[in-house]
Scaffold this motif. Structure first.
Motif, PDB file in Angstrom:
ATOM      1  N   GLN A 391       0.782  -1.267   0.009  1.00  0.00           N
ATOM      2  CA  GLN A 391      -0.029   0.077  -0.025  1.00  0.00           C
ATOM      3  C   GLN A 391       1.014   1.161   0.005  1.00  0.00           C
ATOM      4  O   GLN A 391       0.607   2.240  -0.707  1.00  0.00           O
ATOM      5  N   ILE A 392       1.939   1.337   0.924  1.00  0.00           N
ATOM      6  CA  ILE A 392       2.592   2.464   0.825  1.00  0.00           C
ATOM      7  C   ILE A 392       3.385   2.724  -0.545  1.00  0.00           C
ATOM      8  O   ILE A 392       3.591   3.949  -0.839  1.00  0.00           O
ATOM      9  N   LYS A 393       4.133   1.529  -0.982  1.00  0.00           N
ATOM     10  CA  LYS A 393       4.717   1.709  -2.333  1.00  0.00           C
ATOM     11  C   LYS A 393       3.844   2.480  -3.184  1.00  0.00           C
ATOM     12  O   LYS A 393       4.292   3.042  -4.314  1.00  0.00           O
ATOM     13  N   GLY A 394       2.433   1.891  -3.343  1.00  0.00           N
ATOM     14  CA  GLY A 394       1.477   2.313  -4.341  1.00  0.00           C
ATOM     15  C   GLY A 394       1.097   3.883  -3.954  1.00  0.00           C
ATOM     16  O   GLY A 394       0.986   4.718  -4.931  1.00  0.00           O
ATOM     17  N   ASP A 395       1.177   4.139  -2.646  1.00  0.00           N
ATOM     18  CA  ASP A 395       1.054   5.795  -2.385  1.00  0.00           C
ATOM     19  C   ASP A 395       1.903   6.514  -2.879  1.00  0.00           C
ATOM     20  O   ASP A 395       2.022   7.493  -3.355  1.00  0.00           O
ATOM     21  N   ILE A 396       3.268   5.816  -2.450  1.00  0.00           N
ATOM     22  CA  ILE A 396       4.565   6.659  -2.698  1.00  0.00           C
ATOM     23  C   ILE A 396       4.378   7.073  -4.600  1.00  0.00           C
ATOM     24  O   ILE A 396       4.761   8.097  -5.089  1.00  0.00           O
TER      25      ILE A 396
END
Length: 598
Positions: A391-396
């Motif tokens: 999720q964090i990689k997608g957000d970034i």
């Protein structure tokens, strides 16, 4: 430069026309009373103007009579002899069939006939169209407007009836003002290069605004959004670093580690990317649906008309019609746009379904991959950490794309501000130039204004006014009008005859202002006396003769019935020397081309 002779390779079908230095009259006669109310253009008065334009190397156009009736005229070759400013003569040869191959002959004697001249005897034989225009431009050498092609100059000297609707803008100037206003500014003694630079800068700014608009509308304050996104990226990267450290500390046996690496490096990356795709598609779908829900602009012309009526202000039917046509056009554009948006919306929904289906499959596979690890507390933390990691990689990734867009828009905004500064400098220079030229009583513009007023005053007993100013967009505006003795503008210029009078008064004034320069010293005026009363006709004739005495060659066309009241029993209105061509409606012998009506 003046006209000397116009002839063809078929002298029995097109009689040679010799032009005099002074007043040249093309006289049309109506011998059959039933033709008085009919269009008499088939005699050839206006056709002669179009033929002269053709000989000055007008571009081939399907509506030009020579090409509209190509089968009739394809065998014709025409020759135009002109007198150059240095006293030499130049003959231009141009055929209808091979109209892009032009020949030239320089000579010292006027009224020559080169219709039988062999190719080798021409100074330049059958040169290409562009070469021919460059050669003719160099021979004409109009020194007052060197940066402009001679075609731009001649357009105002051979006006057809379609060119009398506007003093400054010819019928061919239906496109952008850039195509004629800079020239008009130079002609009147202003700095046309500033007008050109002004339009170019405005065009550059407009293109930047078109690039900015689709992106900027999503953000109220770009700098605020950029700072917010930078903060989010900072926090997400810190979270990503902590999670990656946590995952790295797990100590599974080699097999388990291999499974975990497969899980993290393959499935989780794919899932993160698909989450990004899903987010983007949903965002695009939302925007399109918002666009489709925008209400159409409502405009009730009947209510507006009623309001104008109550205010005792005339609201012409033409304006009502124009508004309704505009609304109809707007609805058509809106419907077409909705159709395209619906097509794109359907395509996006299909893409969204495919992405969601693939996400479902990947998530199921991911569950299988980690099921072997069991349900211990450590494993649960690991699973949770991997979910957060994806999720964090997608957000970034999404935040970085937003940042790229905002950075691009901010760069465009900076470029726009720099262009706007340049535009402000140009428009400031234009304002100074307009003020200086308007105030300079010895300027070319002041001379043209004085001559124009003298012509209008003598013909109409009114003041003739020419004004040049900058509009709200900083562009040149040109206006010519009549004023009564109190200086109040009248509406006479709205009628065709009066607009035509304004046009040839302006053209005469310009020719006189440049009389001592290498500027064309001829003027072709089609239908000069049409619909004027006897006093105005007499005054117009006096002006025409006065200007021929100054050295300006004037070619006019008129119908005999328009000027018969100016003649007396002992003194005809025109002398035999002034009449260069007589056309009549009594068979094809009276037409410009001695052929059946086409």
């Amino acid at each position: 430069m003046k006209l000397s002779k116009l002839y063809s390779n078929q002298p029995t079908l097109f009689f040679p026309i010799e032009f005099k230095d002074g007043l040249n009259v093309v006289l049309g006669q109506i011998k059959h009373p039933e033709n008085y109310k009919k269009d008499t253009h088939n005699l050839g008065k206006t056709t002669l103007a179009k033929l002269l334009d053709f000989m000055f190397l007008a571009q081939r156009h399907p509506k030009q009579f020579l090409f509209k009736k190509f089968d009739i005229f394809k065998s014709f070759t025409f020759f135009l002899e002109i007198e150059l400013d240095d006293g030499q003569f130049l003959t231009i040869k141009r055929s209808v069939e091979n109209n892009t191959k032009i020949s030239f002959k320089l000579h010292k004697e006027r009224l020559q006939d080169f219709s039988d001249l062999v190719d080798e005897q021409w100074n330049h034989n059958k040169v290409t169209f562009e070469q021919a225009k460059n050669l003719l431009d160099s021979w004409l050498n109009f020194d007052v407007l060197k940066k402009w092609n001679y075609r731009q100059v001649l357009g105002y000297l051979i006006r057809t009836q379609d060119d009398f609707n506007n003093v400054f803008k010819l019928q061919k100037h239906q496109g952008k003002d850039l195509h004629w206003k800079p020239y008009m500014a130079d002609l009147l003694g202003f700095k046309g290069e500033l007008a050109t630079a002004n339009y170019e800068k405005q065009s550059e700014i407009s293109k930047l605004e078109d690039e900015i608009k689709p992106h900027a509308k999503n953000y109220q304050n770009l700098n605020e959004e950029l700072s917010s996104i930078d903060g989010k990226i900072l926090i997400r990267n810190n979270e990503l670093k902590n999670l990656e450290n946590f995952i790295d500390e797990f100590n599974f046996d080699p097999l388990d580690q291999e499974k975990i690496e497969e899980l993290v490096d393959t499935l989780d990356v794919n899932i993160a990317q698909l989450n990004m795709v899903e987010y983007t598609i949903k965002n695009n779908i939302s925007r399109i649906e918002d666009s489709l829900n925008i209400d159409e602009i409502q405009f009730d012309t009947s209510k507006v008309k009623k309001l104008f009526t109550e205010a005792s202000i005339l609201f012409p039917e033409q304006i009502t019609k124009d508004f309704e046509q505009l609304i109809t056009f707007n609805k058509m554009i809106t419907e077409e746009r909705k159709s395209y948006l619906n097509e794109e919306l359907n395509s996006l929904k299909i893409e969204l379904e495919e992405a969601q289906n693939e996400l479902t499959t990947l998530n199921q596979e991911r569950s299988k991959q980690i099921s072997f690890l069991g349900e211990t507390e450590v494993v649960q933390k690991f699973k949770q950490s991997n979910n957060q990691l994806a999720q964090i990689k997608g957000d970034i990734e999404f935040l970085n794309k937003q940042k790229e867009v905002i950075d691009k828009v901010l760069l465009l905004e900076k470029q726009k501000r720099e262009l706007q500064k340049s535009l402000d400098i140009i428009q400031n220079d234009m304002q100074i130039n307009v003020q200086q030229v308007n105030e300079d009583t010895a300027s070319t513009f002041s001379k043209i204004r004085i001559y124009f007023n003298e012509i209008i005053n003598e013909i109409l007993d009114k003041e003739g006014s020419i004004t040049v100013y900058l509009n709200n967009e900083g562009n040149f505006e040109f206006d010519a009008s009549y004023r009564d003795k109190k200086g109040i503008d009248t509406s006479e210029g709205d009628g065709h005859s009066y607009r035509q009078l304004l046009c040839f008064a302006f053209d005469l004034a310009v020719a006189r202002a440049y009389i001592d320069k290498n500027y064309p010293k001829f003027l072709y005026i089609d239908g000069v006396f049409d619909n004027l009363d006897i006093r105005k006709k007499r005054n117009t004739l006096n002006i025409l003769r006065k200007y021929t005495e100054l050295g300006i060659q004037i070619i006019i066309t008129t119908i005999e019935s328009e000027v018969s009241e100016l003649s007396s029993k002992d003194k005809p209105v025109f002398s035999s020397d002034e009449i260069i061509l007589v056309l009549h409606d009594d068979g094809q012998a009276g037409r410009l081309f001695k052929i059946p009506i086409w």
